[in-house]
Design a protein around this motif. Sequence first.
Motif, PDB file in Angstrom:
ATOM      1  N   PRO A 387      -2.087   8.137 -13.035  1.00 15.43           N
ATOM      2  CA  PRO A 387      -1.647   9.420 -12.475  1.00 15.43           C
ATOM      3  C   PRO A 387      -1.050   9.345 -11.078  1.00 15.43           C
ATOM      4  O   PRO A 387      -1.063  10.339 -10.356  1.00 15.43           O
ATOM      5  CB  PRO A 387      -2.954  10.232 -12.470  1.00 15.43           C
ATOM      6  CG  PRO A 387      -4.018   9.224 -12.245  1.00 15.43           C
ATOM      7  CD  PRO A 387      -3.550   7.976 -12.965  1.00 15.43           C
ATOM      8  N   MET A 388      -0.526   8.206 -10.680  1.00 15.89           N
ATOM      9  CA  MET A 388       0.079   8.117  -9.351  1.00 15.89           C
ATOM     10  C   MET A 388       1.415   8.844  -9.321  1.00 15.89           C
ATOM     11  O   MET A 388       2.306   8.573 -10.129  1.00 15.89           O
ATOM     12  CB  MET A 388       0.263   6.661  -8.926  1.00 15.89           C
ATOM     13  CG  MET A 388       0.732   6.530  -7.480  1.00 15.89           C
ATOM     14  SD  MET A 388       0.550   4.867  -6.789  1.00 15.89           S
ATOM     15  CE  MET A 388       1.733   3.962  -7.775  1.00 15.89           C
ATOM     16  N   ILE A 389       1.556   9.767  -8.380  1.00 14.98           N
ATOM     17  CA  ILE A 389       2.804  10.506  -8.198  1.00 14.98           C
ATOM     18  C   ILE A 389       3.774   9.707  -7.334  1.00 14.98           C
ATOM     19  O   ILE A 389       4.969   9.643  -7.620  1.00 14.98           O
ATOM     20  CB  ILE A 389       2.531  11.880  -7.555  1.00 14.98           C
ATOM     21  CG1 ILE A 389       1.767  12.778  -8.537  1.00 14.98           C
ATOM     22  CG2 ILE A 389       3.822  12.555  -7.123  1.00 14.98           C
ATOM     23  CD1 ILE A 389       1.366  14.107  -7.940  1.00 14.98           C
ATOM     24  N   ALA A 390       3.257   9.112  -6.279  1.00 11.14           N
ATOM     25  CA  ALA A 390       4.145   8.396  -5.355  1.00 11.14           C
ATOM     26  C   ALA A 390       3.326   7.498  -4.449  1.00 11.14           C
ATOM     27  O   ALA A 390       2.112   7.657  -4.286  1.00 11.14           O
ATOM     28  CB  ALA A 390       4.947   9.382  -4.508  1.00 11.14           C
ATOM     29  N   LYS A 391       4.028   6.536  -3.858  1.00 12.17           N
ATOM     30  CA  LYS A 391       3.512   5.773  -2.732  1.00 12.17           C
ATOM     31  C   LYS A 391       4.262   6.280  -1.501  1.00 12.17           C
ATOM     32  O   LYS A 391       5.491   6.320  -1.509  1.00 12.17           O
ATOM     33  CB  LYS A 391       3.739   4.283  -2.925  1.00 12.17           C
ATOM     34  CG  LYS A 391       3.092   3.728  -4.186  1.00 12.17           C
ATOM     35  CD  LYS A 391       3.291   2.236  -4.351  1.00 12.17           C
ATOM     36  CE  LYS A 391       4.729   1.811  -4.297  1.00 12.17           C
ATOM     37  NZ  LYS A 391       4.940   0.438  -4.817  1.00 12.17           N
ATOM     38  N   VAL A 392       3.519   6.661  -0.479  1.00 11.33           N
ATOM     39  CA  VAL A 392       4.124   7.195   0.742  1.00 11.33           C
ATOM     40  C   VAL A 392       3.855   6.193   1.859  1.00 11.33           C
ATOM     41  O   VAL A 392       2.701   5.838   2.113  1.00 11.33           O
ATOM     42  CB  VAL A 392       3.537   8.570   1.086  1.00 11.33           C
ATOM     43  CG1 VAL A 392       4.244   9.157   2.302  1.00 11.33           C
ATOM     44  CG2 VAL A 392       3.666   9.526  -0.111  1.00 11.33           C
ATOM     45  N   ILE A 393       4.920   5.740   2.509  1.00 12.45           N
ATOM     46  CA  ILE A 393       4.817   4.648   3.479  1.00 12.45           C
ATOM     47  C   ILE A 393       5.439   5.055   4.807  1.00 12.45           C
ATOM     48  O   ILE A 393       6.531   5.625   4.841  1.00 12.45           O
ATOM     49  CB  ILE A 393       5.540   3.375   2.962  1.00 12.45           C
ATOM     50  CG1 ILE A 393       5.026   2.975   1.573  1.00 12.45           C
ATOM     51  CG2 ILE A 393       5.379   2.225   3.937  1.00 12.45           C
ATOM     52  CD1 ILE A 393       5.948   3.343   0.436  1.00 12.45           C
ATOM     53  N   CYS A 394       4.731   4.765   5.896  1.00  9.81           N
ATOM     54  CA  CYS A 394       5.292   4.961   7.233  1.00  9.81           C
ATOM     55  C   CYS A 394       5.164   3.679   8.038  1.00  9.81           C
ATOM     56  O   CYS A 394       4.162   2.970   7.935  1.00  9.81           O
ATOM     57  CB  CYS A 394       4.580   6.110   7.961  1.00  9.81           C
ATOM     58  SG  CYS A 394       5.155   7.749   7.451  1.00  9.81           S
ATOM     59  N   HIS A 395       6.186   3.411   8.838  1.00  9.49           N
ATOM     60  CA  HIS A 395       6.231   2.221   9.684  1.00  9.49           C
ATOM     61  C   HIS A 395       6.387   2.665  11.131  1.00  9.49           C
ATOM     62  O   HIS A 395       7.192   3.549  11.438  1.00  9.49           O
ATOM     63  CB  HIS A 395       7.411   1.333   9.289  1.00  9.49           C
ATOM     64  CG  HIS A 395       7.583   0.123  10.153  1.00  9.49           C
ATOM     65  ND1 HIS A 395       8.410   0.117  11.257  1.00  9.49           N
ATOM     66  CD2 HIS A 395       7.032  -1.112  10.097  1.00  9.49           C
ATOM     67  CE1 HIS A 395       8.378  -1.080  11.832  1.00  9.49           C
ATOM     68  NE2 HIS A 395       7.540  -1.843  11.146  1.00  9.49           N
ATOM     69  N   GLY A 396       5.593   2.081  12.012  1.00  7.19           N
ATOM     70  CA  GLY A 396       5.684   2.424  13.421  1.00  7.19           C
ATOM     71  C   GLY A 396       5.610   1.193  14.291  1.00  7.19           C
ATOM     72  O   GLY A 396       5.249   0.102  13.840  1.00  7.19           O
ATOM     73  N   ALA A 397       5.920   1.387  15.552  1.00  7.19           N
ATOM     74  CA  ALA A 397       5.824   0.276  16.494  1.00  7.19           C
ATOM     75  C   ALA A 397       4.374  -0.158  16.663  1.00  7.19           C
ATOM     76  O   ALA A 397       4.091  -1.332  16.919  1.00  7.19           O
ATOM     77  CB  ALA A 397       6.412   0.692  17.841  1.00  7.19           C
ATOM     78  N   THR A 398       3.454   0.805  16.496  1.00  3.80           N
ATOM     79  CA  THR A 398       2.025   0.523  16.583  1.00  3.80           C
ATOM     80  C   THR A 398       1.303   1.113  15.384  1.00  3.80           C
ATOM     81  O   THR A 398       1.852   1.960  14.672  1.00  3.80           O
ATOM     82  CB  THR A 398       1.420   1.128  17.861  1.00  3.80           C
ATOM     83  OG1 THR A 398       1.510   2.568  17.767  1.00  3.80           O
ATOM     84  CG2 THR A 398       2.150   0.655  19.101  1.00  3.80           C
ATOM     85  N   ARG A 399       0.066   0.690  15.178  1.00  2.00           N
ATOM     86  CA  ARG A 399      -0.740   1.245  14.087  1.00  2.00           C
ATOM     87  C   ARG A 399      -0.965   2.733  14.292  1.00  2.00           C
ATOM     88  O   ARG A 399      -0.894   3.524  13.337  1.00  2.00           O
ATOM     89  CB  ARG A 399      -2.081   0.499  14.008  1.00  2.00           C
ATOM     90  CG  ARG A 399      -2.975   0.949  12.857  1.00  2.00           C
ATOM     91  CD  ARG A 399      -4.209   0.058  12.751  1.00  2.00           C
ATOM     92  NE  ARG A 399      -4.988   0.384  11.570  1.00  2.00           N
ATOM     93  CZ  ARG A 399      -6.025   1.229  11.564  1.00  2.00           C
ATOM     94  NH1 ARG A 399      -6.406   1.812  12.693  1.00  2.00           N
ATOM     95  NH2 ARG A 399      -6.672   1.475  10.444  1.00  2.00           N
ATOM     96  N   GLU A 400      -1.250   3.143  15.523  1.00  2.00           N
ATOM     97  CA  GLU A 400      -1.494   4.558  15.811  1.00  2.00           C
ATOM     98  C   GLU A 400      -0.271   5.402  15.474  1.00  2.00           C
ATOM     99  O   GLU A 400      -0.384   6.497  14.910  1.00  2.00           O
ATOM    100  CB  GLU A 400      -1.862   4.732  17.289  1.00  2.00           C
ATOM    101  CG  GLU A 400      -2.419   6.092  17.646  1.00  2.00           C
ATOM    102  CD  GLU A 400      -3.808   6.349  17.084  1.00  2.00           C
ATOM    103  OE1 GLU A 400      -4.203   7.527  17.014  1.00  2.00           O
ATOM    104  OE2 GLU A 400      -4.485   5.374  16.701  1.00  2.00           O
ATOM    105  N   GLU A 401       0.908   4.898  15.793  1.00  2.00           N
ATOM    106  CA  GLU A 401       2.140   5.629  15.482  1.00  2.00           C
ATOM    107  C   GLU A 401       2.336   5.754  13.972  1.00  2.00           C
ATOM    108  O   GLU A 401       2.711   6.823  13.471  1.00  2.00           O
ATOM    109  CB  GLU A 401       3.334   4.905  16.103  1.00  2.00           C
ATOM    110  CG  GLU A 401       4.671   5.595  15.891  1.00  2.00           C
ATOM    111  CD  GLU A 401       5.819   4.828  16.520  1.00  2.00           C
ATOM    112  OE1 GLU A 401       6.858   4.638  15.849  1.00  2.00           O
ATOM    113  OE2 GLU A 401       5.672   4.407  17.690  1.00  2.00           O
TER     114      GLU A 401
END
Length: 620
Positions: A387-401
Amino acid sequence: MIKSLLIANRGEIACRVIRTAQAMGVRTVAVYSDADAKSLHVRMADEAVHIGPSPAAESYLIGEKIIAAAKQTGAEAIHPGYGFLSENAAFAQAVLDADLVWVGPKPASINAMGLKDAAKALMAKAGVPVTPGYMGEDQSDERLKAEADAIGYPVLIKAVAGGGGKGMRKVDAEGDFLASLESCRREARASFGNDVVLIEKFILSPRHIEVQVFGDSHGNVVHLFERDCSLQRRHQKVIEEAPAPGMDPATREAICAAAVKAAQAVDYEGAGTIEFIADASEGLRADRTWFMEMNTRLQVEHPVTEEITGVDLVEWQLRVASGEPIPMKQDELSIQGHAIEVRLYAEDPASGFLPSTGRLDHLSFGAADRVETGVEQGGQVSPFYDPMIAKVICHGATREEAIDDLILSLDDTEVWPVRTNAGFLVRALDAADFRAANLDTGFIARHGDELVPDGVAGEAIWDTAAQIAYDGYDGSELDGFRLNAPGRHSVWLSHRGEARNVDVAATDETDATGYADGDHVIVFAKGVGYSFDTVIRGSGHHSAHDGDIVAPMPGKVIAVDVVEGQQVEEGQRLMVLEAMKMEHALLAPFAGTVTDLSATTGGQVEVESLLARIEPAEEG
């Protein structure tokens, strides 16, 4: 280079492979079952072949049908994606025997890593550190218990052919061992047809660390650094990130070198993952990190590796399968920033994470750096597959970002009427322990109910629903129903059995979003969808159709509170409709008399069917 490619899979991974292949000028062929006839991957491909009924066992898991489809369409190669037949050595061999290119490791490599006990023995021989335990041929109860006693409790019993959390039991005390062994063997026989087990020392503060490796037919093997996949629910990964938080350079070098050594031991070609278990009670250390297993395919979480390295792993797969060397050398690869992926599932955390299937009437993703999906608005979440709808991915300069960007993206994600785990993911990402990287595989179980939204709307959500209902109403038939008209404007809202008369305040100052659909309003906030039934009233007179009580969606009438001819007050509950696993109270829009009552308890109704009518009381 391969000129045409059949993707022996479905959903988001099929779409993912198709995008890269087409960008490389490779013609793509999709396969589909009955349930997937109108799916996104079918339309994206240059050609598509029907391979059978909806159940995977009658379509996607039948290798002969897939090979026949490749032959029929003139495809030169087959990419298995992940899941289904991706780690089936017999299928890989059948593809090669049919004079087709297999986009994956050699069948012998798949076989070498297919059974956990044999794989661990091979790794130990190659000098790769393995978890303390027993993997011997003597499978008697007495020998297994003696080994467990010697290792020291807690221990883990694992089926050698297991996967996905099946055929696995944790044993905390000596007296529990034999019962747990019997239960584990029974499940292993039913799931894998193999009840052979191994015993491992149970790690009390385990981190799941995996290394992406890549080999080619020229003897080259590189690693693309590590991922942390510790956030799991019932042994299923939920949140993955790269690089692993708290990984120092020396530990990274040692673990990645061990992963390369593991791949070289099986003469590996293509994309693969070496999975390690780390005892993180004293932080990540090379001498407390052990080989667990190898996945001889592309992983679900591969996008986070791509985001921090700038590499397209599917492109590498196609080039290596075509006989080319790996495009980059080890010293050309480096880590840039931090990436986090969440798996957005069609499931309801408030109902024990039960799958939520059906039509995606409304679907909108937030502004993530990357969304990998195989569905679209108007499509279906099928009960036949994951039942996976999507994989949502974010990339930042830092982990917190990366964390902050991902939370914002999930805040803006809108899915209805299918329920999702978006709100659960927001709470997990925003948890103090997650932000501080206090991670292990028990994180989700330990935090428990605090990660599950209760689904009860707060005051701001009620206000937003009232505004959306008001703004979405066509007031042409109702005198005085205007934002600038004199008089008080309000909306009767019903949410989870509670009815309120909410004043409309014309303002855009809200963190919530949503939409109106007739007399139904959906509000989204922090990844959670809230459903309201509405009756809109202004300061004018009632028109002929104001009193029509219609079904906002198909459903079942579970209660009728009135009878024909009954006098009712404004806002009085008339009946309750059950739809999409939710109860919806239908209210009287104004004081009047019940007429044309057609609803009966237990009856099924269609959307917009007339259930009753309220004739307004005479004004005087």
